[in-house]
Design a protein around this motif. Structure first.
Motif, PDB file in Angstrom:
ATOM      1  N   ALA A  15       9.747  13.876 -45.923  1.00 56.70           N
ATOM      2  CA  ALA A  15      10.692  14.042 -44.821  1.00 56.70           C
ATOM      3  C   ALA A  15      10.634  15.446 -44.222  1.00 56.70           C
ATOM      4  N   ILE A  16      10.720  16.478 -45.067  1.00 53.54           N
ATOM      5  CA  ILE A  16      10.658  17.847 -44.556  1.00 53.54           C
ATOM      6  C   ILE A  16       9.258  18.187 -44.088  1.00 53.54           C
ATOM      7  N   GLY A  17       8.259  17.879 -44.903  1.00 52.18           N
ATOM      8  CA  GLY A  17       6.883  18.226 -44.561  1.00 52.18           C
ATOM      9  C   GLY A  17       6.415  17.585 -43.265  1.00 52.18           C
ATOM     10  N   ALA A  18       6.705  16.300 -43.090  1.00 50.64           N
ATOM     11  CA  ALA A  18       6.293  15.615 -41.871  1.00 50.64           C
ATOM     12  C   ALA A  18       7.028  16.165 -40.652  1.00 50.64           C
ATOM     13  N   TYR A  19       8.300  16.536 -40.845  1.00 50.63           N
ATOM     14  CA  TYR A  19       9.067  17.117 -39.737  1.00 50.63           C
ATOM     15  C   TYR A  19       8.475  18.458 -39.308  1.00 50.63           C
ATOM     16  N   VAL A  20       8.148  19.301 -40.286  1.00 50.76           N
ATOM     17  CA  VAL A  20       7.538  20.599 -39.970  1.00 50.76           C
ATOM     18  C   VAL A  20       6.177  20.394 -39.316  1.00 50.76           C
ATOM     19  N   GLY A  21       5.387  19.475 -39.862  1.00 52.64           N
ATOM     20  CA  GLY A  21       4.071  19.216 -39.289  1.00 52.64           C
ATOM     21  C   GLY A  21       4.151  18.718 -37.859  1.00 52.64           C
ATOM     22  N   ALA A  22       5.094  17.825 -37.591  1.00 54.16           N
ATOM     23  CA  ALA A  22       5.254  17.300 -36.239  1.00 54.16           C
ATOM     24  C   ALA A  22       5.681  18.401 -35.277  1.00 54.16           C
ATOM     25  N   ALA A  23       6.594  19.288 -35.749  1.00 46.84           N
ATOM     26  CA  ALA A  23       7.052  20.382 -34.892  1.00 46.84           C
ATOM     27  C   ALA A  23       5.914  21.362 -34.603  1.00 46.84           C
ATOM     28  N   LEU A  24       5.145  21.728 -35.631  1.00 46.40           N
ATOM     29  CA  LEU A  24       4.021  22.641 -35.418  1.00 46.40           C
ATOM     30  C   LEU A  24       3.007  22.039 -34.450  1.00 46.40           C
ATOM     31  N   HIS A  25       2.728  20.755 -34.602  1.00 42.54           N
ATOM     32  CA  HIS A  25       1.791  20.074 -33.704  1.00 42.54           C
ATOM     33  C   HIS A  25       2.300  20.127 -32.265  1.00 42.54           C
TER      34      HIS A  25
ATOM     35  N   PRO B 139      18.998  14.514 -33.061  1.00 44.21           N
ATOM     36  CA  PRO B 139      19.995  14.780 -32.017  1.00 44.21           C
ATOM     37  C   PRO B 139      19.508  15.794 -30.990  1.00 44.21           C
ATOM     38  N   ARG B 140      18.432  16.511 -31.312  1.00 43.71           N
ATOM     39  CA  ARG B 140      17.847  17.486 -30.388  1.00 43.71           C
ATOM     40  C   ARG B 140      16.802  16.837 -29.483  1.00 43.71           C
TER      41      ARG B 140
ATOM     42  N   CYS C  82      17.629  22.850 -43.455  1.00 43.56           N
ATOM     43  CA  CYS C  82      17.327  21.714 -42.585  1.00 43.56           C
ATOM     44  C   CYS C  82      17.479  20.444 -43.407  1.00 43.56           C
ATOM     45  N   SER C  83      18.060  19.430 -42.828  1.00 46.13           N
ATOM     46  CA  SER C  83      18.265  18.167 -43.530  1.00 46.13           C
ATOM     47  C   SER C  83      17.545  17.045 -42.790  1.00 46.13           C
ATOM     48  N   THR C  84      16.652  16.372 -43.515  1.00 43.72           N
ATOM     49  CA  THR C  84      15.908  15.251 -42.951  1.00 43.72           C
ATOM     50  C   THR C  84      15.825  14.137 -43.980  1.00 43.72           C
ATOM     51  N   GLU C  85      15.478  12.951 -43.532  1.00 46.75           N
ATOM     52  CA  GLU C  85      15.221  11.845 -44.448  1.00 46.75           C
ATOM     53  C   GLU C  85      14.201  10.913 -43.824  1.00 46.75           C
ATOM     54  N   LEU C  86      13.454  10.232 -44.675  1.00 55.81           N
ATOM     55  CA  LEU C  86      12.506   9.238 -44.192  1.00 55.81           C
ATOM     56  C   LEU C  86      13.257   7.951 -43.911  1.00 55.81           C
ATOM     57  N   GLU C  87      13.301   7.578 -42.635  1.00 60.00           N
ATOM     58  CA  GLU C  87      13.982   6.342 -42.272  1.00 60.00           C
ATOM     59  C   GLU C  87      13.088   5.133 -42.498  1.00 60.00           C
ATOM     60  N   GLY C  88      11.790   5.375 -42.533  1.00 57.35           N
ATOM     61  CA  GLY C  88      10.795   4.336 -42.763  1.00 57.35           C
ATOM     62  C   GLY C  88       9.440   4.987 -42.765  1.00 57.35           C
ATOM     63  N   PRO C  89       8.397   4.274 -43.083  1.00 60.12           N
ATOM     64  CA  PRO C  89       7.061   4.867 -43.055  1.00 60.12           C
ATOM     65  C   PRO C  89       6.742   5.480 -41.693  1.00 60.12           C
ATOM     66  N   GLY C  90       6.414   6.769 -41.693  1.00 61.71           N
ATOM     67  CA  GLY C  90       6.064   7.453 -40.452  1.00 61.71           C
ATOM     68  C   GLY C  90       7.228   7.831 -39.582  1.00 61.71           C
ATOM     69  N   VAL C  91       8.466   7.585 -40.033  1.00 63.63           N
ATOM     70  CA  VAL C  91       9.654   7.853 -39.214  1.00 63.63           C
ATOM     71  C   VAL C  91      10.575   8.821 -39.951  1.00 63.63           C
ATOM     72  N   VAL C  92      10.813   9.979 -39.353  1.00 62.33           N
ATOM     73  CA  VAL C  92      11.671  11.007 -39.938  1.00 62.33           C
ATOM     74  C   VAL C  92      12.960  11.098 -39.142  1.00 62.33           C
ATOM     75  N   ARG C  93      14.072  11.005 -39.830  1.00 63.19           N
ATOM     76  CA  ARG C  93      15.374  11.206 -39.212  1.00 63.19           C
ATOM     77  C   ARG C  93      15.799  12.656 -39.467  1.00 63.19           C
ATOM     78  N   HIS C  94      15.886  13.452 -38.402  1.00 68.39           N
ATOM     79  CA  HIS C  94      16.356  14.830 -38.516  1.00 68.39           C
ATOM     80  C   HIS C  94      17.868  14.815 -38.360  1.00 68.39           C
ATOM     81  N   LEU C  95      18.572  15.264 -39.398  1.00 67.84           N
ATOM     82  CA  LEU C  95      20.022  15.180 -39.404  1.00 67.84           C
ATOM     83  C   LEU C  95      20.677  16.452 -38.856  1.00 67.84           C
ATOM     84  N   GLU C  96      20.260  17.590 -39.373  1.00 63.76           N
ATOM     85  CA  GLU C  96      20.857  18.843 -38.908  1.00 63.76           C
ATOM     86  C   GLU C  96      19.996  20.017 -39.350  1.00 63.76           C
ATOM     87  N   GLY C  97      20.154  21.159 -38.665  1.00 68.27           N
ATOM     88  CA  GLY C  97      19.512  22.398 -39.068  1.00 68.27           C
ATOM     89  C   GLY C  97      18.053  22.460 -38.673  1.00 68.27           C
ATOM     90  N   THR C  98      17.608  23.642 -38.244  1.00 71.28           N
ATOM     91  CA  THR C  98      16.203  23.841 -37.886  1.00 71.28           C
ATOM     92  C   THR C  98      15.672  25.165 -38.436  1.00 71.28           C
TER      93      THR C  98
END
Length: 324
Positions: free
Chosen positions: A10-20, A48-49, A146-162
């Motif tokens: 969840a965190i790693g994929a979120y960071v990777g997506a943001a960097l990309h 939410p962003r 930062c708070s995230t969770e995997l909502e499903g394969p390949g899908v990250v739900r960003h809850l709060e914090g960056t």
């Protein structure tokens, strides 16, 4: 700049997506259905962003990526010692490892002037096994707000914090920290370079060391722990003891215990990562979050009766996880 995300959960994929999204060349290391979904449809971030999708290369074999400039570790700290086969193909002479872990890092006393400089913390680096895999000279610390969770394969739900605060173990500001911070900011994240990251480590650890084990023992959410008279007082005692240990090590984070608890209460019906791991019958990330704090209490001769008691019971619980 080439960046590999080792452990693209969840965190790693979120960071990777943001960097990309910010223009950095990113490669994700994942596995299973999550990997297949990323290969097929990219990483989808629901936030939410603003929602977005990042189509980044992904693999379960780091040798397909080869050496990179930065490795962002999204693995749990209790898997660091066994991560060598995954990490080695990603390294060249100057590769930097950004360790986004909870709790006390294996590098804590590296570069820290004073009576404990260079000391190894057995709870987080047993027999030096982590240091053998993660060379101290490569390490940049990272504290995740930062708070995230995997909502499903390949899908990250960003809850709060960056915010992803980073810093050199020896303190000060370095070109390698500044370059990584610039890439993170370009991707829409906050990434301050701290002169003394240990203050951030202890501020976050105040919550983790108290709420994580209590949540696992009581099967309770953050708001339940914070609003129950008995557990709220237990959290307060654990936080006060943790601050005393930090002070004995020369670190003085400026934070109010009650404000820290109130902030956790506002998070609401959130299950801590330790409770989530318990419910999934996964190993508990106890060593870096609580055992290390107790070890540091012993090292400095700081009384920590509440931390010791909670650790003893949670440690027994940890021995039963994964046992049929």
């Amino acid at each position: 700049m080439r960046v590999a995300i080792l452990g693209a959960g969840a965190i790693g994929a979120y960071v990777g997506a943001a960097l990309h999204r910010g223009g950095t060349e990113v490669h994700l290391v994942a596995r299973g259905a999550h990997l297949e979904a990323i290969r097929s449809d990219g990483v989808t971030v629901l936030s939410p962003r603003g929602d977005f999708t990042a189509r980044t290369p992904a693999t379960d074999d780091p040798a397909e990526i080869g050496p990179v400039d930065y490795v962002f570790l999204g693995l749990k700290a209790n898997s660091y010692a066994s991560a060598g086969p995954l990490l080695t193909p990603l390294l060249h002479d100057r590769t930097v490892v950004v360790a986004a872990q909870n709790g006390i890092p294996w590098w804590y006393f590296h570069g820290l002037k004073g009576p404990y400089e260079g000391r190894r913390i057995e709870s987080v680096d047993p027999g030096g096994a982590v240091t053998q895999v993660l060379e101290l000279g490569r390490a940049i610390g990272c504290v995740v707000y930062c708070s995230t969770e995997l909502e499903g394969p390949g899908v990250v739900r960003h809850l709060e914090g960056t915010r992803f605060s980073i810093g050199e173990p020896a303190g000060g500001r370095s070109q390698r920290c500044e370059a990584f911070s610039t890439a993170m900011v370009a991707g829409g994240l906050k990434c301050p370079v701290e002169d003394d990251l240990r203050k951030d480590i202890w501020i976050k650890l105040l919550g983790n060391a108290a709420f994580n084990p209590i949540s696992a023992l009581a099967r309770a959410t953050m708001v339940e722990i914070a609003t129950h008279q008995g557990t709220r007082q237990m959290v307060r005692l654990m936080m006060e003891e943790s601050l005393a240990i930090a002070a004995a090590l020369g670190c003085h984070p400026e934070i109010s215990v009650d404000k820290r608890i109130d902030g956790a209460e506002r998070v609401g019906e959130h299950k801590t990562s330790m409770l989530q791991d318990l419910e999934k019958d996964k190993p508990l990330e106890l060593d870096v979050i609580l055992a290390a704090v107790v070890e540091l209490a012993e090292l400095t001769g700081t009384p920590a009766p509440t931390l010791r008691a909670v650790h003893a019971v949670t440690d027994l619980l940890a021995t039963k996880v994964g046992v049929a």
